[in-house]
Write a protein that holds these residues in place. Structure first.
Motif, PDB file in Angstrom:
ATOM      1  N   SER A   1     -55.434  -2.821  36.357  1.00 21.08           N
ATOM      2  CA  SER A   1     -54.476  -1.904  36.978  1.00 21.08           C
ATOM      3  C   SER A   1     -54.583  -0.508  36.376  1.00 21.08           C
ATOM      4  CB  SER A   1     -53.054  -2.445  36.872  1.00 21.08           C
ATOM      5  OG  SER A   1     -52.602  -2.409  35.541  1.00 21.08           O
ATOM      6  N   ARG A   2     -54.887  -0.417  35.097  1.00 22.06           N
ATOM      7  CA  ARG A   2     -55.057   0.892  34.455  1.00 22.06           C
ATOM      8  C   ARG A   2     -56.346   1.577  34.906  1.00 22.06           C
ATOM      9  NH1 ARG A   2     -53.316   0.198  28.114  1.00 22.06           N
ATOM     10  NH2 ARG A   2     -51.178  -0.430  28.483  1.00 22.06           N
ATOM     11  N   LEU A   3     -57.402   0.790  35.094  1.00 20.50           N
ATOM     12  CA  LEU A   3     -58.705   1.353  35.484  1.00 20.50           C
ATOM     13  C   LEU A   3     -58.675   1.982  36.875  1.00 20.50           C
ATOM     14  CD1 LEU A   3     -61.216  -1.262  34.074  1.00 20.50           C
ATOM     15  CD2 LEU A   3     -61.258   1.207  33.638  1.00 20.50           C
ATOM     16  N   LYS A   4     -57.780   1.533  37.737  1.00 19.08           N
ATOM     17  CA  LYS A   4     -57.698   2.068  39.103  1.00 19.08           C
ATOM     18  C   LYS A   4     -57.552   3.581  39.122  1.00 19.08           C
ATOM     19  CE  LYS A   4     -55.254  -1.878  40.925  1.00 19.08           C
ATOM     20  NZ  LYS A   4     -53.978  -2.309  41.453  1.00 19.08           N
ATOM     21  N   HIS A   5     -56.956   4.128  38.081  1.00 15.34           N
ATOM     22  CA  HIS A   5     -56.721   5.574  38.015  1.00 15.34           C
ATOM     23  C   HIS A   5     -57.983   6.372  37.690  1.00 15.34           C
ATOM     24  CE1 HIS A   5     -52.496   4.621  38.258  1.00 15.34           C
ATOM     25  NE2 HIS A   5     -52.629   3.795  37.245  1.00 15.34           N
ATOM     26  N   TYR A   6     -59.043   5.672  37.272  1.00 15.32           N
ATOM     27  CA  TYR A   6     -60.245   6.350  36.807  1.00 15.32           C
ATOM     28  C   TYR A   6     -61.491   6.077  37.641  1.00 15.32           C
ATOM     29  CZ  TYR A   6     -57.391   6.861  32.621  1.00 15.32           C
ATOM     30  OH  TYR A   6     -56.387   7.158  31.750  1.00 15.32           O
ATOM     31  N   ILE A   7     -61.626   4.840  38.114  1.00 16.20           N
ATOM     32  CA  ILE A   7     -62.918   4.436  38.687  1.00 16.20           C
ATOM     33  C   ILE A   7     -62.699   3.319  39.697  1.00 16.20           C
ATOM     34  CG2 ILE A   7     -63.426   2.667  36.937  1.00 16.20           C
ATOM     35  CD1 ILE A   7     -66.083   5.117  38.090  1.00 16.20           C
ATOM     36  N   ASN A   8     -63.609   3.241  40.658  1.00 18.92           N
ATOM     37  CA  ASN A   8     -63.631   2.108  41.580  1.00 18.92           C
ATOM     38  C   ASN A   8     -64.307   0.960  40.826  1.00 18.92           C
ATOM     39  OD1 ASN A   8     -64.114   0.251  43.590  1.00 18.92           O
ATOM     40  ND2 ASN A   8     -64.994   1.708  45.021  1.00 18.92           N
TER      41      ASN A   8
ATOM     42  N   GLN B   1     -62.654  -2.018  26.839  1.00 21.09           N
ATOM     43  CA  GLN B   1     -63.572  -0.965  26.402  1.00 21.09           C
ATOM     44  C   GLN B   1     -63.903   0.004  27.532  1.00 21.09           C
ATOM     45  OE1 GLN B   1     -64.937  -0.032  23.230  1.00 21.09           O
ATOM     46  NE2 GLN B   1     -63.086  -1.220  22.846  1.00 21.09           N
ATOM     47  N   LEU B   2     -63.967  -0.502  28.742  1.00 17.50           N
ATOM     48  CA  LEU B   2     -64.186   0.361  29.896  1.00 17.50           C
ATOM     49  C   LEU B   2     -63.004   1.316  30.068  1.00 17.50           C
ATOM     50  CD1 LEU B   2     -66.321   0.793  32.094  1.00 17.50           C
ATOM     51  CD2 LEU B   2     -65.098  -0.866  33.496  1.00 17.50           C
ATOM     52  N   TYR B   3     -61.811   0.771  29.983  1.00 17.72           N
ATOM     53  CA  TYR B   3     -60.605   1.609  30.064  1.00 17.72           C
ATOM     54  C   TYR B   3     -60.600   2.640  28.925  1.00 17.72           C
ATOM     55  CZ  TYR B   3     -55.782   3.100  29.671  1.00 17.72           C
ATOM     56  OH  TYR B   3     -54.641   3.872  29.562  1.00 17.72           O
TER      57      TYR B   3
ATOM     58  N   PHE C   1     -62.913   5.586  29.560  1.00 17.11           N
ATOM     59  CA  PHE C   1     -62.415   6.600  30.494  1.00 17.11           C
ATOM     60  C   PHE C   1     -61.300   7.443  29.881  1.00 17.11           C
ATOM     61  CE2 PHE C   1     -64.832   4.130  33.541  1.00 17.11           C
ATOM     62  CZ  PHE C   1     -65.464   5.159  34.222  1.00 17.11           C
ATOM     63  N   THR C   2     -60.485   6.842  29.019  1.00 13.14           N
ATOM     64  CA  THR C   2     -59.467   7.667  28.357  1.00 13.14           C
ATOM     65  C   THR C   2     -60.123   8.643  27.384  1.00 13.14           C
ATOM     66  OG1 THR C   2     -59.010   6.067  26.562  1.00 13.14           O
ATOM     67  CG2 THR C   2     -57.679   5.889  28.595  1.00 13.14           C
ATOM     68  N   ILE C   3     -61.235   8.236  26.784  1.00  7.49           N
ATOM     69  CA  ILE C   3     -61.984   9.151  25.901  1.00  7.49           C
ATOM     70  C   ILE C   3     -62.543  10.309  26.724  1.00  7.49           C
ATOM     71  CG2 ILE C   3     -64.095   9.383  24.509  1.00  7.49           C
ATOM     72  CD1 ILE C   3     -63.521   6.454  23.540  1.00  7.49           C
TER      73      ILE C   3
ATOM     74  N   PRO D   1     -54.754  10.142  24.907  1.00  6.36           N
ATOM     75  CA  PRO D   1     -54.470   9.660  23.550  1.00  6.36           C
ATOM     76  C   PRO D   1     -54.671   8.165  23.293  1.00  6.36           C
ATOM     77  CG  PRO D   1     -52.429  10.055  24.726  1.00  6.36           C
ATOM     78  CD  PRO D   1     -53.554  10.540  25.625  1.00  6.36           C
ATOM     79  N   TYR D   2     -55.079   7.386  24.270  1.00  2.82           N
ATOM     80  CA  TYR D   2     -55.245   5.938  24.046  1.00  2.82           C
ATOM     81  C   TYR D   2     -56.197   5.649  22.887  1.00  2.82           C
ATOM     82  CZ  TYR D   2     -56.274   0.998  25.003  1.00  2.82           C
ATOM     83  OH  TYR D   2     -56.432  -0.367  24.904  1.00  2.82           O
ATOM     84  N   HIS D   3     -57.310   6.354  22.832  1.00  3.63           N
ATOM     85  CA  HIS D   3     -58.285   6.150  21.769  1.00  3.63           C
ATOM     86  C   HIS D   3     -58.013   7.142  20.646  1.00  3.63           C
ATOM     87  CE1 HIS D   3     -62.043   5.160  19.776  1.00  3.63           C
ATOM     88  NE2 HIS D   3     -62.251   6.439  19.653  1.00  3.63           N
ATOM     89  N   HIS D   4     -57.739   6.610  19.471  1.00  4.39           N
ATOM     90  CA  HIS D   4     -57.485   7.473  18.318  1.00  4.39           C
ATOM     91  C   HIS D   4     -58.713   7.450  17.421  1.00  4.39           C
ATOM     92  CE1 HIS D   4     -53.327   7.748  19.521  1.00  4.39           C
ATOM     93  NE2 HIS D   4     -53.321   6.436  19.660  1.00  4.39           N
TER      94      HIS D   4
END
Length: 157
Positions: free
Chosen positions: A25-32, A141-143, A146-148, A153-156
């Motif tokens: 559900s989170r990945l939907k915002h970034y990629i198909n 890791q895919l999610y 994309f946050t990176i 801020p997901y990845h610190h």
């Protein structure tokens, strides 16, 4: 770009299914992104490891198009940090890759035909994980990648 994860066998543990769905559900915002499940091979007791891998390879091959960039999730693959994995994905997007396909094989790994068809391979760890857990680790890791890329801020680091 579209990303597909092909995996052999269904995920049975509820906690893994919930975790995978969370990141889907989170990945939907970034990629198909989609997951294709290859059914477990039936009557494996009568098959050798090689025969089982061959049957899985036939089913996996039906899901791959000639223009797909294929990445095997394999213990012998290239190791990435989360940041270098995000850079790899970015390079694929910049390179106009239409469909990036990641594959998790069956319990005995991949048939030689799948190794030959692949463009590269990635290892998630030196440790061994169940194939069901790898699905969760991969979508997380895919999610994260994309946050990176989006400087979120997901990845610190």
């Amino acid at each position: 770009m579209r990303i597909t994860l092909i995996a052999v066998g269904k995920t049975e543990d509820k906690y893994l299914i919930e975790g995978i769905e969370k990141y889907l559900s989170r990945l939907k915002h970034y990629i198909n992104f989609n997951i294709v499940i290859i059914p477990d091979i039936k009557n494996t007791k009568s098959l050798s490891e090689a025969q089982q891998k061959t049957k899985e390879a036939e089913l996996i091959s039906k899901q791959i198009n000639p223009t797909d960039v294929v990445v095997l999730l394999d213990e012998k693959g290239k190791k990435h940090s989360s940041i270098s994995f995000s850079a790899y994905l970015n390079k694929q997007m910049i390179g106009s890759v239409q469909n990036l396909v990641f594959i998790i094989g069956g319990p005995y790994g991949f048939d030689e035909t799948i190794y030959k068809r692949s463009n590269t391979s990635v290892s998630l760890s030196d440790m061994t994980f169940s194939h069901q857990m790898v699905r969760l680790f991969f979508v997380e890791q895919l999610y994260r990648a994309f946050t990176i890329l989006k400087n979120e801020p997901y990845h610190h680091a």
